[in-house]
Design a protein around this motif. Structure first.
Motif, short mmCIF file in Angstrom:
data_model
loop_
_atom_site.label_atom_id
_atom_site.label_comp_id
_atom_site.label_asym_id
_atom_site.label_seq_id
_atom_site.Cartn_x
_atom_site.Cartn_y
_atom_site.Cartn_z
N ILE A 10 0.84 -1.21 0.00
CA ILE A 10 0.00 0.00 0.00
C ILE A 10 0.87 1.25 0.00
O ILE A 10 0.59 2.24 -0.71
CB ILE A 10 -0.95 -0.02 1.21
N GLY A 11 1.96 1.24 0.77
CA GLY A 11 2.85 2.40 0.82
C GLY A 11 3.51 2.64 -0.52
O GLY A 11 3.64 3.79 -0.98
N ILE A 12 3.99 1.52 -1.17
CA ILE A 12 4.64 1.67 -2.48
C ILE A 12 3.64 2.21 -3.51
O ILE A 12 3.95 3.08 -4.33
CB ILE A 12 5.22 0.32 -2.92
N THR A 13 2.40 1.68 -3.46
CA THR A 13 1.37 2.15 -4.40
C THR A 13 1.07 3.62 -4.18
O THR A 13 0.94 4.41 -5.15
CB THR A 13 0.09 1.32 -4.23
N ALA A 14 0.96 4.04 -2.93
CA ALA A 14 0.68 5.44 -2.62
C ALA A 14 1.82 6.33 -3.08
O ALA A 14 1.61 7.43 -3.64
CB ALA A 14 0.43 5.61 -1.12
N LEU A 15 3.07 5.87 -2.88
CA LEU A 15 4.22 6.66 -3.32
C LEU A 15 4.25 6.78 -4.84
O LEU A 15 4.52 7.86 -5.38
CB LEU A 15 5.51 5.99 -2.81
N ALA A 16 3.94 5.65 -5.52
CA ALA A 16 3.92 5.70 -6.98
C ALA A 16 2.83 6.65 -7.48
O ALA A 16 3.04 7.42 -8.44
CB ALA A 16 3.70 4.30 -7.54
N MET A 17 1.68 6.60 -6.83
CA MET A 17 0.60 7.49 -7.23
C MET A 17 0.97 8.96 -6.96
O MET A 17 0.65 9.86 -7.75
CB MET A 17 -0.69 7.13 -6.48
N LEU A 18 1.68 9.18 -5.83
CA LEU A 18 2.11 10.55 -5.52
C LEU A 18 3.09 11.06 -6.56
O LEU A 18 2.98 12.19 -7.05
CB LEU A 18 2.73 10.58 -4.12
#
Length: 295
Positions: A10-18
């Motif tokens: 979830i953190g990696i996905t959020a960072l990628a989306m950011l």
């Protein structure tokens, strides 16, 4: 799948989306293939990252990064991302243009006469164009600088005029003149309201009298009047002719010299008689209260 792995995904996905969102806001499409070129300047005039890159007025790329070239002091290297289909001919340059609001954009000045092309990663020469603001700065600023001493002289003269006591006297006189004009205007208004209608009435009466006289003159028989005048003049002429002729008593009276001489002699004798009468009245008058005495 453990709880820690889920949290990490979830953190990696959020960072990628950011990262994707930030690049998207900058105008960078991470899913579109692009080529990278470098443009070298000595002054970037306030160019910012993510600024658009245009070719013939069409956006073909974005400024990815701006770095100072420490290997060549005084030079700044701009990394440009352009569409992969965009091929830049050799001899082209990247021009920085300053717009009215102060923003800076890059235009690719393409050399269409060249058949050779830059390869991705090559460095293009850079140019600067100050645009309208620069032209105004180049032309207006020198003129303004020349005008400043004149403006200072004008302000100094204006201060001297304002400090002159004569200006206060002039303003006072102008105020008095304005007051006099106001009084004259009010008096003129009174005259127009009272005396002018009376004068207008008198003028109307005079005009009516002239109309009456004109109507009376229209009723006169001018032909008959002039005939009478001609008749009178003819009679006067006839009388004058008779007076000049000797075939009538009046004409003889006026034209006979003998008659004139006799009248002159008679007048002279009468004058002599009157003188003798005054000198010797007893010769002609005998008068007594008691009658005539016998001698």
């Amino acid at each position: 799948m453990t709880k820690e792995v889920k949290i990490g995904l979830i953190g990696i996905t959020a960072l990628a989306m950011l990262i994707f969102g930030i690049n998207y806001l900058k105008g960078i499409n991470m899913f579109q293939s692009a080529n990278y070129y470098y443009v070298e300047y000595t002054n970037i005039n306030g160019l910012a990252g993510s600024s658009p890159v245009f070719a013939n007025g069409y956006k073909v790329g974005t400024v990815r990064s701006i770095n100072y070239n420490y290997a060549k002091p005084g030079h700044v290297t701009v990394e440009v991302e352009v569409d992969k289909e965009m091929r830049i001919p050799k001899g082209s340059a990247g021009e920085l243009v300053t717009e009215m609001l102060g923003t800076v954009k890059m235009n690719l000045l393409l050399n269409f006469h060249s058949t050779e092309y830059y390869q991705p990663g090559d460095t293009l020469p850079g140019k600067t164009n100050a645009g309208l603001m620069g032209a105004a700065e180049e032309k207006l600023v020198p003129q303004i600088e020349q005008m400043l001493p004149k403006m200072d002289s004008i302000l100094h003269s204006l201060n001297k005029i304002l400090a002159d006591p004569a200006l206060g006297a002039t303003l006072h006189n102008a105020e008095k003149l304005t007051a006099n004009l106001d009084v004259a205007t009010r008096q003129l208004n009174i005259l127009m309201q009272k005396d002018f209608p009376q004068l207008t009435g008198k003028l109307n009466t005079i005009a009516d009298n002239f109309l009456v006289i004109s109507d009376n003159l229209k009723g006169i028989d001018y032909a008959s009047t002039f005939n009478k005048v001609d008749s009178t003049l003819y009679n006067v002429q006839m009388l004058t002719e008779k007076l000049n002729r000797k075939d009538n008593s009046i004409g003889l009276l006026f034209n006979d010299p003998a008659l004139y001489q006799n009248l002159s002699a008679t007048t002279a004798n009468a004058a002599t008689l009157l003188e003798d009468l005054k000198a010797h009245p007893k010769r002609y008058v005998h008068f007594s209260l008691f009658g005539k005495k016998d001698k």
